[in-house]
Design a protein around this motif. Structure first.
Motif, PDB file in Angstrom:
ATOM      1  N   ILE A  12      43.036 103.290  55.167  1.00  0.00           N
ATOM      2  CA  ILE A  12      42.998 104.717  55.480  1.00  0.00           C
ATOM      3  C   ILE A  12      41.543 105.164  55.688  1.00  0.00           C
ATOM      4  O   ILE A  12      41.218 105.861  56.642  1.00  0.00           O
ATOM      5  CB  ILE A  12      43.654 105.552  54.347  1.00  0.00           C
ATOM      6  N   HIS A  54      40.157 104.131  58.978  1.00  0.00           N
ATOM      7  CA  HIS A  54      40.717 104.962  60.045  1.00  0.00           C
ATOM      8  C   HIS A  54      40.035 106.321  60.065  1.00  0.00           C
ATOM      9  O   HIS A  54      39.629 106.828  61.112  1.00  0.00           O
ATOM     10  CB  HIS A  54      42.225 105.122  59.846  1.00  0.00           C
ATOM     11  N   LYS A  93      36.583 106.141  61.480  1.00  0.00           N
ATOM     12  CA  LYS A  93      36.523 105.941  62.933  1.00  0.00           C
ATOM     13  C   LYS A  93      36.625 107.251  63.700  1.00  0.00           C
ATOM     14  O   LYS A  93      36.087 107.362  64.795  1.00  0.00           O
ATOM     15  CB  LYS A  93      37.657 105.010  63.377  1.00  0.00           C
ATOM     16  N   THR A 115      34.161 108.361  66.618  1.00  0.00           N
ATOM     17  CA  THR A 115      34.638 108.619  67.980  1.00  0.00           C
ATOM     18  C   THR A 115      34.035 109.907  68.534  1.00  0.00           C
ATOM     19  O   THR A 115      33.563 109.945  69.668  1.00  0.00           O
ATOM     20  CB  THR A 115      36.183 108.727  67.971  1.00  0.00           C
ATOM     21  N   ASN A 156      30.880 101.078  64.259  1.00  0.00           N
ATOM     22  CA  ASN A 156      32.306 100.940  64.523  1.00  0.00           C
ATOM     23  C   ASN A 156      32.806  99.525  64.240  1.00  0.00           C
ATOM     24  O   ASN A 156      33.884  99.340  63.679  1.00  0.00           O
ATOM     25  CB  ASN A 156      32.598 101.321  65.964  1.00  0.00           C
ATOM     26  N   GLY A 159      35.563  98.226  61.656  1.00  0.00           N
ATOM     27  CA  GLY A 159      36.643  97.350  62.131  1.00  0.00           C
ATOM     28  C   GLY A 159      36.766  96.102  61.274  1.00  0.00           C
ATOM     29  O   GLY A 159      37.873  95.680  60.927  1.00  0.00           O
ATOM     30  N   ASP A 187      39.921  94.780  59.253  1.00  0.00           N
ATOM     31  CA  ASP A 187      40.473  93.445  59.523  1.00  0.00           C
ATOM     32  C   ASP A 187      40.586  92.620  58.253  1.00  0.00           C
ATOM     33  O   ASP A 187      41.564  91.915  58.039  1.00  0.00           O
ATOM     34  CB  ASP A 187      39.586  92.690  60.520  1.00  0.00           C
ATOM     35  N   LYS A 202      43.450  93.532  56.336  1.00  0.00           N
ATOM     36  CA  LYS A 202      44.669  93.077  57.011  1.00  0.00           C
ATOM     37  C   LYS A 202      44.915  91.602  56.762  1.00  0.00           C
ATOM     38  O   LYS A 202      46.049  91.170  56.583  1.00  0.00           O
ATOM     39  CB  LYS A 202      44.561  93.329  58.511  1.00  0.00           C
ATOM     40  N   GLN A 206      47.475  91.057  63.240  1.00  0.00           N
ATOM     41  CA  GLN A 206      48.458  90.767  64.295  1.00  0.00           C
ATOM     42  C   GLN A 206      47.779  90.306  65.570  1.00  0.00           C
ATOM     43  O   GLN A 206      46.666  90.701  65.867  1.00  0.00           O
ATOM     44  CB  GLN A 206      49.299  92.013  64.557  1.00  0.00           C
ATOM     45  N   HIS A 265      48.121  89.545  69.858  1.00  0.00           N
ATOM     46  CA  HIS A 265      48.827  89.836  71.110  1.00  0.00           C
ATOM     47  C   HIS A 265      48.470  88.728  72.072  1.00  0.00           C
ATOM     48  O   HIS A 265      47.405  88.753  72.683  1.00  0.00           O
ATOM     49  CB  HIS A 265      48.395  91.195  71.647  1.00  0.00           C
ATOM     50  N   ARG A 276      40.926  89.026  70.174  1.00  0.00           N
ATOM     51  CA  ARG A 276      40.541  88.432  68.889  1.00  0.00           C
ATOM     52  C   ARG A 276      39.622  87.236  69.085  1.00  0.00           C
ATOM     53  O   ARG A 276      38.663  87.049  68.337  1.00  0.00           O
ATOM     54  CB  ARG A 276      41.795  88.012  68.105  1.00  0.00           C
ATOM     55  N   GLN A 297      36.365  88.493  69.760  1.00  0.00           N
ATOM     56  CA  GLN A 297      35.725  88.936  68.517  1.00  0.00           C
ATOM     57  C   GLN A 297      34.956  87.776  67.862  1.00  0.00           C
ATOM     58  O   GLN A 297      33.864  87.964  67.335  1.00  0.00           O
ATOM     59  CB  GLN A 297      36.821  89.441  67.581  1.00  0.00           C
ATOM     60  N   GLU A 346      53.327  99.490  58.200  1.00  0.00           N
ATOM     61  CA  GLU A 346      51.897  99.731  58.360  1.00  0.00           C
ATOM     62  C   GLU A 346      51.673 101.172  58.794  1.00  0.00           C
ATOM     63  O   GLU A 346      52.396 101.706  59.606  1.00  0.00           O
ATOM     64  CB  GLU A 346      51.340  98.802  59.418  1.00  0.00           C
ATOM     65  N   ARG A 347      50.645 101.764  58.233  1.00  0.00           N
ATOM     66  CA  ARG A 347      50.466 103.188  58.494  1.00  0.00           C
ATOM     67  C   ARG A 347      49.770 103.514  59.801  1.00  0.00           C
ATOM     68  O   ARG A 347      50.039 104.540  60.396  1.00  0.00           O
ATOM     69  CB  ARG A 347      49.680 103.826  57.355  1.00  0.00           C
ATOM     70  N   ILE A 348      48.798 102.684  60.181  1.00  0.00           N
ATOM     71  CA  ILE A 348      48.045 103.133  61.358  1.00  0.00           C
ATOM     72  C   ILE A 348      48.216 102.205  62.544  1.00  0.00           C
ATOM     73  O   ILE A 348      48.683 101.108  62.388  1.00  0.00           O
ATOM     74  CB  ILE A 348      46.535 103.272  61.052  1.00  0.00           C
ATOM     75  N   ILE A 401      37.549 115.447  67.656  1.00  0.00           N
ATOM     76  CA  ILE A 401      38.033 114.651  68.799  1.00  0.00           C
ATOM     77  C   ILE A 401      38.503 115.589  69.921  1.00  0.00           C
ATOM     78  O   ILE A 401      38.167 115.387  71.087  1.00  0.00           O
ATOM     79  CB  ILE A 401      39.211 113.739  68.376  1.00  0.00           C
ATOM     80  N   TRP A 434      48.502 108.582  65.356  1.00  0.00           N
ATOM     81  CA  TRP A 434      48.695 108.936  63.952  1.00  0.00           C
ATOM     82  C   TRP A 434      48.309 110.383  63.728  1.00  0.00           C
ATOM     83  O   TRP A 434      47.181 110.711  63.437  1.00  0.00           O
ATOM     84  CB  TRP A 434      47.850 108.002  63.083  1.00  0.00           C
ATOM     85  N   ALA A 494      42.879 104.613  66.887  1.00  0.00           N
ATOM     86  CA  ALA A 494      41.869 103.718  66.319  1.00  0.00           C
ATOM     87  C   ALA A 494      42.512 102.393  65.931  1.00  0.00           C
ATOM     88  O   ALA A 494      41.843 101.475  65.499  1.00  0.00           O
ATOM     89  CB  ALA A 494      41.238 104.375  65.099  1.00  0.00           C
ATOM     90  N   ASN A 495      43.817 102.311  66.084  1.00  0.00           N
ATOM     91  CA  ASN A 495      44.540 101.102  65.695  1.00  0.00           C
ATOM     92  C   ASN A 495      44.383 100.012  66.745  1.00  0.00           C
ATOM     93  O   ASN A 495      44.577 100.252  67.937  1.00  0.00           O
ATOM     94  CB  ASN A 495      46.025 101.465  65.534  1.00  0.00           C
ATOM     95  N   LYS A 496      44.037  98.804  66.265  1.00  0.00           N
ATOM     96  CA  LYS A 496      43.882  97.673  67.186  1.00  0.00           C
ATOM     97  C   LYS A 496      45.209  97.333  67.861  1.00  0.00           C
ATOM     98  O   LYS A 496      45.237  96.645  68.867  1.00  0.00           O
ATOM     99  CB  LYS A 496      43.351  96.453  66.424  1.00  0.00           C
ATOM    100  N   ASP A 497      46.309  97.781  67.270  1.00  0.00           N
ATOM    101  CA  ASP A 497      47.624  97.459  67.841  1.00  0.00           C
ATOM    102  C   ASP A 497      48.118  98.539  68.791  1.00  0.00           C
ATOM    103  O   ASP A 497      49.290  98.568  69.159  1.00  0.00           O
ATOM    104  CB  ASP A 497      48.645  97.255  66.721  1.00  0.00           C
ATOM    105  N   ASN A 535      50.389  97.422  71.698  1.00  0.00           N
ATOM    106  CA  ASN A 535      51.789  97.143  71.377  1.00  0.00           C
ATOM    107  C   ASN A 535      52.580  98.417  71.139  1.00  0.00           C
ATOM    108  O   ASN A 535      53.702  98.562  71.601  1.00  0.00           O
ATOM    109  CB  ASN A 535      51.871  96.311  70.100  1.00  0.00           C
ATOM    110  N   PRO A 574      36.863 104.119  68.844  1.00  0.00           N
ATOM    111  CA  PRO A 574      36.137 105.050  69.709  1.00  0.00           C
ATOM    112  C   PRO A 574      36.086 104.518  71.146  1.00  0.00           C
ATOM    113  O   PRO A 574      35.967 103.316  71.326  1.00  0.00           O
ATOM    114  CB  PRO A 574      34.737 105.077  69.087  1.00  0.00           C
ATOM    115  N   PHE A 575      36.179 105.410  72.105  1.00  0.00           N
ATOM    116  CA  PHE A 575      36.236 104.975  73.501  1.00  0.00           C
ATOM    117  C   PHE A 575      34.916 105.261  74.204  1.00  0.00           C
ATOM    118  O   PHE A 575      34.119 106.081  73.746  1.00  0.00           O
ATOM    119  CB  PHE A 575      37.373 105.696  74.234  1.00  0.00           C
TER     120      PHE A 575
END
Lengths: 506, 120
Positions: A273, A276, A279, A283, A319, A323, A327, A330, A337, A339, A381, A384, A504-506, B16, B56, B85-88, B91, B105-106
């Motif tokens: 949290i 997030h 961030k 931003t 940032n 991150g 990670d 996570k 996760q 992709h 990833r 990264q 997962e929340r975010i 934002i 979110w 901000a979520n890497k997912d 998806n 951030p973009f």
């Protein structure tokens, strides 16, 4: 006739004297203390072992009443029972235990073997000093009680299981940890049935691995269903003592760590949290900086544009730190996760190398590409990992020079090598660089800022792709970081075990 | 400045909202900023040309809003870009039938390119 009788008497006496002499010789060489008493319990003779053990002299012993020996030290009630009670009736006694505290020689425990020979009116006493054995036995018994108490009163539970997993022993704490009575638990045909299916694979795999390693031990944390139906977290250490004839089992020492796990989860959720939340302002700030950059650009104020570009670069750094934090939590929760898809490995390396070149003026990034190769995996990833390698190379070669990036391809794998000519990593620290929170530290000037997460995350990403990550380094010469990824799709993106079922929340 | 189009941005963070508004207005877009998910869900009348939707959001989840708008006849045609901000985000965007996604951030240029992709 009289002569003959006298002769006979004489020869009989001679035989007796001979016999006594022989007997004395035998008595003398026996290593155990030995004492001969007459019918009135006065000492006829004793052997050197007796004198040595009890620190008395022949002169003060022979002819004395046994109880008066050594200033009446021998006035032992139990000895009186033996000599005055048992022997007159039974004529012999074996292993009669006499414990006595002798003022001069201290505590002695003796086994007395006695025999009353009425024909010659003698009592033979062979004394075995078992003080040492007795002490050992007592301390063994004490230890046994102590160990039993340790096991039975311990909040950690202990179970012994055979190679099939059948419980052969369960300590009383079984009940406080899992709710099952010891007997209930022992009757379970397979205690691993209590482990939920998600974790059972892991536990079974580890158990089977352990079976192949006599003497080995493995620590494993998994969930188990408490008798009340709730899942609890168990931290256990399994030790293979199947080949130890005294144990003949796998020893499982375990405890309930549900509370600790809950705290860890709360902490990881908090970091999730928090990162997030962090961030969001990053931003905005990044947005404002870029708006200003654009506006100053239109006015032609190039120094302002340059300052804002640097500010933006720092925000990117901030940032990526946030991150990394996210990670790493996570990974801990098995939530990283992927992709997946096909991507061109060389192209990805090339794009990142160009980006990273923008961040340094001291270093020249040199790329040497092998034939291009498509790889199946998570492009972002893997990117990264590449970014991490190159930014480390820049960070740890502060004096500049070249950074050499090579790709190597063969039928099965692609490999990336990133080489710097910086300070290098000491041998003993090389294996540790992939651990969570590890930072190369030393003298102040050799210490670099960072969370110690980058390579940990990189290593997790590579491993989950079925690849390998390693480092070669020489102090003062520089460092090469490598990773390989399998090209084949089937080998990769292994699922993590140790997962938690939650949204997962975010 | 020529009016290019109307963009609805939904995010529960006012910073934002402010920064995206500035970026887009500088480029000549008309911006409607909303911090309340429920308000976004019930848009009617003058509809935007594009929606930038935070995943979110407090009050109402951006995913539910997206699914709802895409299921409503009047709004299903509006392109929606999920912002997170979520890497997912990638998806999640495809799961809720959003047209695209952008990660926080973009980069300003990336945001503008994304907007231009849907408002020509």
């Amino acid at each position: 006739m009289k002569n003959i009788t006298t002769d006979l008497q004489q020869s009989k006496n001679d035989n007796l004297v001979d016999a006594i002499k022989h007997a004395q010789d035998i008595i003398d060489i026996v290593r155990e203390p030995f004492i001969v008493l007459d019918a009135t319990l006065h000492v006829v003779t004793a052997n050197p072992a007796f004198y040595a053990l009890f620190k008395v002299t022949r002169k003060n012993t022979e002819g004395k009443l046994v109880y008066t020996l050594g200033n009446r030290q021998w006035d032992i009630p139990k000895l009186r029972i033996l000599l005055e009670d048992i022997l007159p009736k039974k004529k012999k006694s074996k292993n009669f235990k006499v414990a006595h505290n002798f003022p001069v020689i201290g505590n002695k425990v003796m086994l007395v073997h006695a025999r009353q020979i009425d024909s010659v009116q003698l009592i033979l006493l062979a004394i075995e000093d078992v003080t040492k054995e007795n002490d050992l036995e007592r301390s063994n018994a004490k230890n046994a009680v102590l160990f039993k108490a340790l096991i039975e009163k311990s909040t950690d539970a202990i179970a012994l299981v055979d190679s099939k997993g059948k419980v052969v022993y369960a300590s009383p704490s079984t009940q406080s940890v899992m709710g099952f009575m010891v007997d209930e638990f022992r009757k379970l045909s397979n205690p691993f049935d209590l482990v939920p299916p998600d974790d059972r694979k892991l536990v079974t795999r580890i158990f089977e691995k352990l079976l192949k390693e006599p003497g080995g031990n493995i620590q494993v944390t998994y969930r188990i269903r408490h008798k009340n139906g709730k899942l609890i977290w168990i931290d256990s250490i399994m030790t293979n003592l199947i080949q130890d004839p005294n144990v003949n089992a796998i020893v499982i020492n375990y405890r309930d760590v549900t509370e600790r796990k809950d705290h860890e989860r709360q902490k990881d959720e908090f970091i999730g949290i928090a990162s997030h939340e962090l961030k969001t302002p990053v931003t905005s700030i990044k947005g404002y900086a870029q708006i200003l950059q654009k506006r100053f650009g239109k006015e032609g104020n190039l120094p302002a544009v340059e300052l804002l570009r640097r500010m933006d670069a720092q925000l990117n750094k901030l940032n990526s730190l946030i991150g990394d934090l996210l990670d790493s939590t996570k990974i801990e929760r098995g939530k990283l996760q992927f992709h997946e898809g096909f991507f061109d490995f060389n192209e990805l390396v090339s794009v990142i190398a160009q980006e990273m070149q923008q961040t340094t003026t001291k270093h020249t990034i040199v790329t040497k590409f092998a034939m291009t190769q498509k790889v199946y995996g998570d492009r972002d990833r893997v990117g990264q990992v590449i970014t991490n390698f190159i930014s480390n190379a820049i960070k740890y070669s502060p004096l500049g020079k070249d950074i050499i990036i090579k790709t190597i391809t063969d039928k099965k794998n692609v490999t990336l090598a990133v080489q710097d000519f910086g300070q290098g990593i000491p041998k003993e620290k090389q294996v540790k660089v992939f651990e969570r929170f590890f930072r190369v530290s030393g003298k102040a000037q050799d210490t670099y800022a960072g969370l110690g997460l980058g390579l940990y995350i990189a290593s997790e990403i590579v491993k989950r792709h079925g690849g390998r990550i390693w480092v070669e380094s020489r102090e003062g010469k520089g460092t090469v970081f490598y990773f390989t990824l399998p090209v084949k799709k089937s080998l990769i993106l292994k699922k993590q075990t140790n997962t938690l079922v939650e949204e997962e929340r975010i | 400045m020529i009016k290019k189009g109307t963009i609805l941005i939904a995010d529960d963070d006012t910073g934002i909202l402010d920064v995206i508004t500035l970026i887009l207005e500088d480029e000549g877009y008309t911006v409607i900023a909303m911090a309340d998910g429920m308000e976004v869900r019930n848009i009617s009348g003058q509809l935007p040309d594009l929606i930038l939707l935070d995943i979110w959001m407090s009050g109402m989840d951006g995913r539910d809003i997206c699914l709802y708008l895409k299921s409503r006849k009047e709004t299903s045609h509006i392109p929606i870009v999920m912002v997170s901000a979520n890497k997912d985000a990638k998806n999640i965007a495809s799961q809720v039938k959003a047209n695209d996604f952008i990660e926080k951030p973009f980069d300003l240029d990336l945001l503008l390119a994304m907007v231009e992709k849907y408002i020509k």
